[in-house]
Design a protein around this motif. Structure first.
Motif, PDB file in Angstrom:
ATOM      1  N   GLN A 122     -40.250  -4.599  -2.470  1.00 52.90           N
ATOM      2  CA  GLN A 122     -39.500  -4.085  -1.343  1.00 52.90           C
ATOM      3  C   GLN A 122     -39.483  -2.571  -1.421  1.00 52.90           C
ATOM      4  OE1 GLN A 122     -35.724  -6.392  -1.487  1.00 52.90           O
ATOM      5  NE2 GLN A 122     -36.023  -6.350   0.720  1.00 52.90           N
ATOM      6  N   ARG A 123     -39.672  -1.932  -0.284  1.00 53.05           N
ATOM      7  CA  ARG A 123     -39.692  -0.477  -0.257  1.00 53.05           C
ATOM      8  C   ARG A 123     -38.447   0.100   0.392  1.00 53.05           C
ATOM      9  NH1 ARG A 123     -44.590   1.406  -1.855  1.00 53.05           N
ATOM     10  NH2 ARG A 123     -44.697   3.201  -0.519  1.00 53.05           N
ATOM     11  N   VAL A 124     -37.663  -0.766   1.068  1.00 49.89           N
ATOM     12  CA  VAL A 124     -36.405  -0.362   1.695  1.00 49.89           C
ATOM     13  C   VAL A 124     -35.369  -1.426   1.384  1.00 49.89           C
ATOM     14  CG1 VAL A 124     -35.217   0.124   3.862  1.00 49.89           C
ATOM     15  CG2 VAL A 124     -37.603   0.814   3.585  1.00 49.89           C
ATOM     16  N   ILE A 125     -34.212  -1.006   0.875  1.00 45.61           N
ATOM     17  CA  ILE A 125     -33.114  -1.936   0.601  1.00 45.61           C
ATOM     18  C   ILE A 125     -31.843  -1.377   1.216  1.00 45.61           C
ATOM     19  CG2 ILE A 125     -31.600  -2.889  -1.188  1.00 45.61           C
ATOM     20  CD1 ILE A 125     -33.938  -3.275  -2.963  1.00 45.61           C
ATOM     21  N   SER A 126     -31.108  -2.234   1.888  1.00 44.75           N
ATOM     22  CA  SER A 126     -29.816  -1.849   2.449  1.00 44.75           C
ATOM     23  C   SER A 126     -28.732  -2.729   1.848  1.00 44.75           C
ATOM     24  CB  SER A 126     -29.829  -1.989   3.973  1.00 44.75           C
ATOM     25  OG  SER A 126     -28.551  -1.646   4.478  1.00 44.75           O
ATOM     26  N   LEU A 127     -27.844  -2.096   1.111  1.00 40.31           N
ATOM     27  CA  LEU A 127     -26.696  -2.785   0.519  1.00 40.31           C
ATOM     28  C   LEU A 127     -25.402  -2.122   0.983  1.00 40.31           C
ATOM     29  CD1 LEU A 127     -28.098  -3.196  -3.098  1.00 40.31           C
ATOM     30  CD2 LEU A 127     -27.886  -4.969  -1.366  1.00 40.31           C
ATOM     31  N   ASN A 128     -25.412  -1.568   2.187  1.00 44.27           N
ATOM     32  CA  ASN A 128     -24.231  -0.924   2.748  1.00 44.27           C
ATOM     33  C   ASN A 128     -23.134  -1.951   2.985  1.00 44.27           C
ATOM     34  OD1 ASN A 128     -25.528   1.531   2.845  1.00 44.27           O
ATOM     35  ND2 ASN A 128     -26.044   1.382   4.996  1.00 44.27           N
ATOM     36  N   SER A 129     -21.919  -1.594   2.629  1.00 40.69           N
ATOM     37  CA  SER A 129     -20.732  -2.402   2.940  1.00 40.69           C
ATOM     38  C   SER A 129     -20.934  -3.882   2.638  1.00 40.69           C
ATOM     39  CB  SER A 129     -20.359  -2.236   4.415  1.00 40.69           C
ATOM     40  OG  SER A 129     -20.147  -0.897   4.720  1.00 40.69           O
ATOM     41  N   THR A 130     -21.345  -4.195   1.440  1.00 36.81           N
ATOM     42  CA  THR A 130     -21.537  -5.593   1.074  1.00 36.81           C
ATOM     43  C   THR A 130     -20.189  -6.328   1.121  1.00 36.81           C
ATOM     44  OG1 THR A 130     -21.341  -5.041  -1.259  1.00 36.81           O
ATOM     45  CG2 THR A 130     -23.570  -5.160  -0.347  1.00 36.81           C
ATOM     46  N   PRO A 131     -20.188  -7.642   1.409  1.00 35.41           N
ATOM     47  CA  PRO A 131     -18.923  -8.391   1.501  1.00 35.41           C
ATOM     48  C   PRO A 131     -18.059  -8.255   0.246  1.00 35.41           C
ATOM     49  CG  PRO A 131     -20.749  -9.746   2.248  1.00 35.41           C
ATOM     50  CD  PRO A 131     -21.337  -8.485   1.678  1.00 35.41           C
ATOM     51  N   ILE A 154     -26.944   2.395   0.087  1.00 38.05           N
ATOM     52  CA  ILE A 154     -25.974   1.715  -0.768  1.00 38.05           C
ATOM     53  C   ILE A 154     -24.583   2.316  -0.547  1.00 38.05           C
ATOM     54  CG2 ILE A 154     -26.428   3.165  -2.774  1.00 38.05           C
ATOM     55  CD1 ILE A 154     -26.442   0.521  -4.410  1.00 38.05           C
ATOM     56  N   ALA A 155     -24.320   2.671   0.711  1.00 39.58           N
ATOM     57  CA  ALA A 155     -23.060   3.307   1.104  1.00 39.58           C
ATOM     58  C   ALA A 155     -21.922   2.294   1.193  1.00 39.58           C
ATOM     59  CB  ALA A 155     -23.233   4.000   2.450  1.00 39.58           C
ATOM     60  N   ASN A 156     -20.696   2.838   1.236  1.00 38.73           N
ATOM     61  CA  ASN A 156     -19.484   2.031   1.452  1.00 38.73           C
ATOM     62  C   ASN A 156     -19.311   0.915   0.437  1.00 38.73           C
ATOM     63  OD1 ASN A 156     -18.599   3.392   3.885  1.00 38.73           O
ATOM     64  ND2 ASN A 156     -20.388   2.480   4.841  1.00 38.73           N
ATOM     65  N   ASN A 157     -19.442   1.246  -0.825  1.00 38.56           N
ATOM     66  CA  ASN A 157     -19.191   0.307  -1.915  1.00 38.56           C
ATOM     67  C   ASN A 157     -18.180   0.947  -2.860  1.00 38.56           C
ATOM     68  OD1 ASN A 157     -21.009  -2.208  -1.844  1.00 38.56           O
ATOM     69  ND2 ASN A 157     -22.375  -0.575  -1.181  1.00 38.56           N
ATOM     70  N   ASP A 158     -18.044   0.410  -4.030  1.00 37.80           N
ATOM     71  CA  ASP A 158     -17.112   0.947  -5.016  1.00 37.80           C
ATOM     72  C   ASP A 158     -17.849   1.446  -6.256  1.00 37.80           C
ATOM     73  OD1 ASP A 158     -14.861   0.455  -3.453  1.00 37.80           O
ATOM     74  OD2 ASP A 158     -14.590  -1.559  -4.241  1.00 37.80           O
ATOM     75  N   LEU A 159     -19.014   2.036  -6.052  1.00 36.50           N
ATOM     76  CA  LEU A 159     -19.787   2.557  -7.178  1.00 36.50           C
ATOM     77  C   LEU A 159     -19.041   3.708  -7.850  1.00 36.50           C
ATOM     78  CD1 LEU A 159     -23.362   2.673  -5.608  1.00 36.50           C
ATOM     79  CD2 LEU A 159     -22.406   0.941  -7.114  1.00 36.50           C
ATOM     80  N   LEU A 205     -38.945   7.656  -3.645  1.00 40.19           N
ATOM     81  CA  LEU A 205     -37.687   7.678  -2.905  1.00 40.19           C
ATOM     82  C   LEU A 205     -37.589   8.914  -2.014  1.00 40.19           C
ATOM     83  CD1 LEU A 205     -35.063   5.999  -2.669  1.00 40.19           C
ATOM     84  CD2 LEU A 205     -34.046   7.593  -4.288  1.00 40.19           C
ATOM     85  N   SER A 206     -37.405   8.684  -0.722  1.00 39.75           N
ATOM     86  CA  SER A 206     -37.271   9.801   0.214  1.00 39.75           C
ATOM     87  C   SER A 206     -35.918   9.796   0.917  1.00 39.75           C
ATOM     88  CB  SER A 206     -38.395   9.770   1.254  1.00 39.75           C
ATOM     89  OG  SER A 206     -38.332   8.578   2.004  1.00 39.75           O
ATOM     90  N   LEU A 207     -35.182   8.679   0.834  1.00 38.60           N
ATOM     91  CA  LEU A 207     -33.871   8.614   1.454  1.00 38.60           C
ATOM     92  C   LEU A 207     -32.936   7.813   0.564  1.00 38.60           C
ATOM     93  CD1 LEU A 207     -33.199   8.154   5.173  1.00 38.60           C
ATOM     94  CD2 LEU A 207     -31.710   7.110   3.499  1.00 38.60           C
ATOM     95  N   LEU A 208     -31.811   8.405   0.231  1.00 36.78           N
ATOM     96  CA  LEU A 208     -30.802   7.757  -0.607  1.00 36.78           C
ATOM     97  C   LEU A 208     -29.443   7.993   0.040  1.00 36.78           C
ATOM     98  CD1 LEU A 208     -29.818   6.383  -3.240  1.00 36.78           C
ATOM     99  CD2 LEU A 208     -29.768   8.665  -4.270  1.00 36.78           C
ATOM    100  N   ASP A 209     -28.766   6.920   0.439  1.00 38.45           N
ATOM    101  CA  ASP A 209     -27.449   7.028   1.058  1.00 38.45           C
ATOM    102  C   ASP A 209     -26.407   6.444   0.118  1.00 38.45           C
ATOM    103  OD1 ASP A 209     -25.183   7.095   2.606  1.00 38.45           O
ATOM    104  OD2 ASP A 209     -25.992   5.882   4.234  1.00 38.45           O
ATOM    105  N   LEU A 210     -25.603   7.323  -0.461  1.00 38.33           N
ATOM    106  CA  LEU A 210     -24.518   6.923  -1.353  1.00 38.33           C
ATOM    107  C   LEU A 210     -23.155   7.246  -0.739  1.00 38.33           C
ATOM    108  CD1 LEU A 210     -25.955   8.348  -4.685  1.00 38.33           C
ATOM    109  CD2 LEU A 210     -25.725   5.936  -4.096  1.00 38.33           C
ATOM    110  N   SER A 211     -23.124   7.546   0.536  1.00 35.83           N
ATOM    111  CA  SER A 211     -21.880   7.984   1.175  1.00 35.83           C
ATOM    112  C   SER A 211     -20.777   6.932   1.055  1.00 35.83           C
ATOM    113  CB  SER A 211     -22.135   8.320   2.646  1.00 35.83           C
ATOM    114  OG  SER A 211     -22.584   7.186   3.350  1.00 35.83           O
ATOM    115  N   GLU A 212     -19.559   7.416   1.092  1.00 35.30           N
ATOM    116  CA  GLU A 212     -18.358   6.572   1.035  1.00 35.30           C
ATOM    117  C   GLU A 212     -18.208   5.781  -0.254  1.00 35.30           C
ATOM    118  OE1 GLU A 212     -16.067   7.068   3.328  1.00 35.30           O
ATOM    119  OE2 GLU A 212     -17.452   8.405   4.347  1.00 35.30           O
ATOM    120  N   ASN A 213     -18.833   6.234  -1.313  1.00 39.95           N
ATOM    121  CA  ASN A 213     -18.579   5.722  -2.657  1.00 39.95           C
ATOM    122  C   ASN A 213     -17.695   6.775  -3.328  1.00 39.95           C
ATOM    123  OD1 ASN A 213     -20.228   3.178  -3.300  1.00 39.95           O
ATOM    124  ND2 ASN A 213     -21.702   4.476  -2.247  1.00 39.95           N
ATOM    125  N   VAL A 214     -16.414   6.736  -3.007  1.00 41.30           N
ATOM    126  CA  VAL A 214     -15.503   7.823  -3.356  1.00 41.30           C
ATOM    127  C   VAL A 214     -15.258   7.972  -4.857  1.00 41.30           C
ATOM    128  CG1 VAL A 214     -14.396   7.785  -1.096  1.00 41.30           C
ATOM    129  CG2 VAL A 214     -13.468   6.375  -2.939  1.00 41.30           C
TER     130      VAL A 214
END
Length: 72
Positions: free
Chosen positions: A2-11, A31-36, A49-58
């Protein structure tokens, strides 16, 4: 691979960075909106890797120095 993975806001929010996401062929990782709390040093080995979204992992206080090895 897989070259793209989206794990945003997992249940059930992720508490740790999934090791399966550290593939060197990964191009985009959302991988945004988690509790990392941390980002592993191995992130610097993700050569494609050209795009990494870690936003909202406060809980993430710092990014690993190895992130600077990425070129894209």
């Amino acid at each position: 691979f897989q070259r793209v993975i989206s794990l945003n806001s997992t249940p059930i929010p992720l508490l740790e960075f999934p090791k399966s996401c550290l593939a060197s062929t990964m191009m985009e990782l959302f991988i945004a909106n988690n509790d990392l709390k941390t980002v592993p040093k191995g992130i610097g080995d993700m050569e494609q890797l050209s795009l990494l979204d870690l936003s909202e992992n406060v809980e993430i206080n710092e990014l690993p120095f190895e992130l600077g090895k990425l070129k894209n």
